[in-house]
Design an enzyme around this catalytic site. Structure first.
Site, short mmCIF file in Angstrom:
data_model
loop_
_atom_site.label_atom_id
_atom_site.label_comp_id
_atom_site.label_asym_id
_atom_site.label_seq_id
_atom_site.Cartn_x
_atom_site.Cartn_y
_atom_site.Cartn_z
N GLY A 15 34.78 46.43 34.25
CA GLY A 15 35.15 45.53 33.09
C GLY A 15 36.17 46.23 32.23
O GLY A 15 36.93 47.26 32.77
N LYS A 33 38.12 36.18 20.27
CA LYS A 33 38.13 36.70 18.89
C LYS A 33 38.94 35.66 17.85
O LYS A 33 38.55 35.22 16.87
CB LYS A 33 38.66 37.97 18.73
N GLN A 80 48.47 51.16 20.58
CA GLN A 80 48.36 51.60 22.12
C GLN A 80 49.01 50.58 22.86
O GLN A 80 49.03 49.28 22.65
CB GLN A 80 46.68 51.78 22.34
N THR A 81 49.99 51.11 23.83
CA THR A 81 50.55 50.08 24.76
C THR A 81 49.95 49.79 26.06
O THR A 81 49.32 50.71 26.75
CB THR A 81 52.02 50.56 25.02
N ARG A 82 50.30 48.70 26.59
CA ARG A 82 49.83 48.34 27.95
C ARG A 82 50.90 47.16 28.58
O ARG A 82 51.57 46.77 27.76
CB ARG A 82 48.45 47.61 27.85
N TYR A 95 35.30 55.38 36.57
CA TYR A 95 36.07 54.19 37.41
C TYR A 95 37.41 54.55 38.37
O TYR A 95 37.16 54.35 39.42
CB TYR A 95 36.33 53.19 36.23
N CYS A 139 43.93 52.93 36.74
CA CYS A 139 43.13 53.95 36.10
C CYS A 139 42.96 55.02 36.99
O CYS A 139 42.38 56.15 36.72
CB CYS A 139 41.70 53.28 35.64
P1 NAD Z 1 35.42 40.80 38.32
O1 NAD Z 1 34.49 41.63 37.80
O2 NAD Z 1 35.71 39.30 37.78
O3 NAD Z 1 35.00 40.51 40.10
C1 NAD Z 1 34.45 41.48 40.70
C2 NAD Z 1 33.22 40.79 41.53
O4 NAD Z 1 32.70 41.92 42.37
C3 NAD Z 1 32.30 40.19 40.60
O5 NAD Z 1 31.81 38.90 40.98
C4 NAD Z 1 31.02 41.07 40.98
O6 NAD Z 1 29.75 40.26 40.99
C5 NAD Z 1 31.16 41.56 42.65
N1 NAD Z 1 30.65 42.77 42.70
C6 NAD Z 1 30.13 43.56 42.05
N2 NAD Z 1 29.38 44.63 42.62
C7 NAD Z 1 29.16 43.89 44.09
C8 NAD Z 1 28.35 44.20 44.99
N3 NAD Z 1 27.74 45.24 45.24
N4 NAD Z 1 28.38 43.30 46.31
C9 NAD Z 1 29.21 42.23 46.17
N5 NAD Z 1 29.93 41.80 45.02
C10 NAD Z 1 29.84 42.81 43.92
O7 NAD Z 1 36.85 41.59 38.54
P2 NAD Z 1 38.23 41.33 38.80
O8 NAD Z 1 38.94 41.53 37.55
O9 NAD Z 1 38.38 40.14 39.73
O10 NAD Z 1 38.51 42.55 39.62
C11 NAD Z 1 38.71 42.56 41.18
C12 NAD Z 1 39.13 44.02 41.57
O11 NAD Z 1 40.40 44.26 40.99
C13 NAD Z 1 38.00 45.21 41.33
O12 NAD Z 1 38.21 46.10 42.36
C14 NAD Z 1 38.88 45.73 40.04
O13 NAD Z 1 38.51 47.04 39.92
C15 NAD Z 1 40.28 45.71 40.42
N6 NAD Z 1 41.06 45.61 39.19
C16 NAD Z 1 41.05 44.60 38.37
C17 NAD Z 1 42.02 44.49 37.18
C18 NAD Z 1 41.87 43.65 36.23
O14 NAD Z 1 42.85 43.83 35.20
N7 NAD Z 1 41.21 42.58 36.39
C19 NAD Z 1 42.67 45.86 37.05
C20 NAD Z 1 42.67 46.87 38.00
C21 NAD Z 1 41.82 46.71 38.92
#
Ligand code: NAD
Length: 335
Positions: free
Chosen positions: A82, A204, A224-226, A153, A124
């Protein structure tokens, strides 16, 4: 890879995977198995013509072996994650996602006919000591080492990246790893505590308008920047990388650096409103500054994510507003 070969997508009920599935079906792929731990009614979207496997915990080895049967390509997007508010207070839970990638890789080695395995890592994973002030230059791939990732994470991401590397070197599994920098867009988390800044700020602003308030709470001092990458750019990068010969982790992010205050300016502009900002200085705010150095991705693909943030936010805001209104009216999500 033929269009009828099996593609397994983990985390399919989530934001990025759900959007990738829609894209792949649109591209003509007909044998997609979509897997998530969530019950199907909680998936952000489902696409016709896909085999959906819901309620399936991929931390469990047996489940990974079952769903990976016959897979030619696999994409692992499944993780417990998250925004900052979530990952700073759920470190153990985040680290347990290591079981998903470990068991998925073992299944790729033992039961699939895997040609490509994609793993979604994160910015991260970068050394946090390099991100202590806003003067930071963009992070390049080598900045993950010496390692001092985001606690919980980020360490899980870095470890899983290395496991991908060694499964490639030792067992010949063709792993590909992207380090995503903040992805945003429709069909993502926008409420409930796991949402990230672009969705949180949109919600919001909508909340304030709905309540007739002229106030908004901002986490930190807003300076903070992103950088934020629109979902379509993310999907394009994932597909390019997965089918390329580039085997080392690569940045996948936008290089348009903005402060959180600028992001709020954009959303206010889209919503035609000006709010009074209340800065919550003790809220989780993550690292101080971070951008994606895109030198390598431009070199490898002659391409980088490019949709301007203002444009992507307009589409995202409209989608979140529709969800908000639907929920208020007691309807389910709008597509
Ligand atoms: P998201 O939370 O929308 O999707 C992740 C999905 O994984 C969820 O639907 C969740 O139910 C599922 N999940 C979690 N645990 C599980 C398990 N044990 N078995 C089966 N399914 C499981 O996240 P997202 O934004 O779509 O991100 C996808 C990937 O990209 C992740 O690995 C995340 O760490 C990585 N990521 C995302 C971002 C971003 O900005 N969204 C940035 C960096 C990395």
């Amino acid at each position: 890879m033929n269009k009828t070969d099996r593609i397994v997508i983990a985390g399919a009920g989530g934001f990025i995977a759900g959007n990738l599935i829609k894209r792949l079906v649109g591209d003509g792929f007909t044998n997609i198995r979509a897997v998530d731990i969530k019950p199907i009614e909680q998936w952000y979207q489902t696409t016709d013509g896909v085999e959906n496997v819901a309620d399936c915990d991929l931390k469990e080895k047996d489940n990974c072996y079952r769903v990976m049967e016959g897979a030619v390509e696999a994409y692992n997007f499944a993780a417990d994650m998250g925004g900052m508010g979530f990952i700073e207070s759920h470190k153990a839970e985040c680290m347990l996602s290591v079981l998903i990638n470990t068991h998925m890789l073992m299944a790729a080695r033992d039961v699939g006919k895997i040609e490509r395995y994609f793993y979604s890592s994160s910015a991260c994973a970068y050394n946090t000591t390099l991100q202590k002030d806003t003067s930071v230059t963009a992070l390049k791939e080598s900045d993950a080492y010496p390692a001092m990732a985001e606690d919980g994470y980020g360490w899980e991401k870095l470890f899983s990246e290395r496991m991908c590397k060694h499964f490639r070197e030792d067992y010949g599994i063709e792993t590909r790893v992207a380090r995503f920098h903040n992805v945003y867009g429709p069909f993502g988390t926008w409420d409930g505590g796991r949402e990230k800044a672009p969705a949180a700020i949109s919600r919001k602003v909508i909340d304030a308008l709905d309540a007739g308030s002229d106030q908004i709470e901002i986490w930190g001092d807003g300076e903070q920047t992103r950088s934020f990458m629109y979902i379509d750019d993310c999907l394009e990068g994932v597909l390019k990388l997965t089918h390329s010969d580039h085997v080392e982790p690569i940045n996948l992010g936008s290089s348009e650096l903005v402060s959180i205050n600028t992001l709020v300016d954009y959303v206010e502009d889209i919503a035609s409103v000006k709010l009074h900002r209340n800065y919550k200085l003790d809220a989780p705010k993550g690292v101080r500054g971070r951008n994606s150095d895109n030198t390598l991705i431009k070199e490898v693909f002659g391409w980088e994510p490019s949709l301007p943030l203002r444009e992507g936010m307009a589409k995202t805001y409209e989608w979140i507003k529709a969800q908000y209104e639907a929920r208020k009216a007691g309807r389910k999500v709008v597509e």
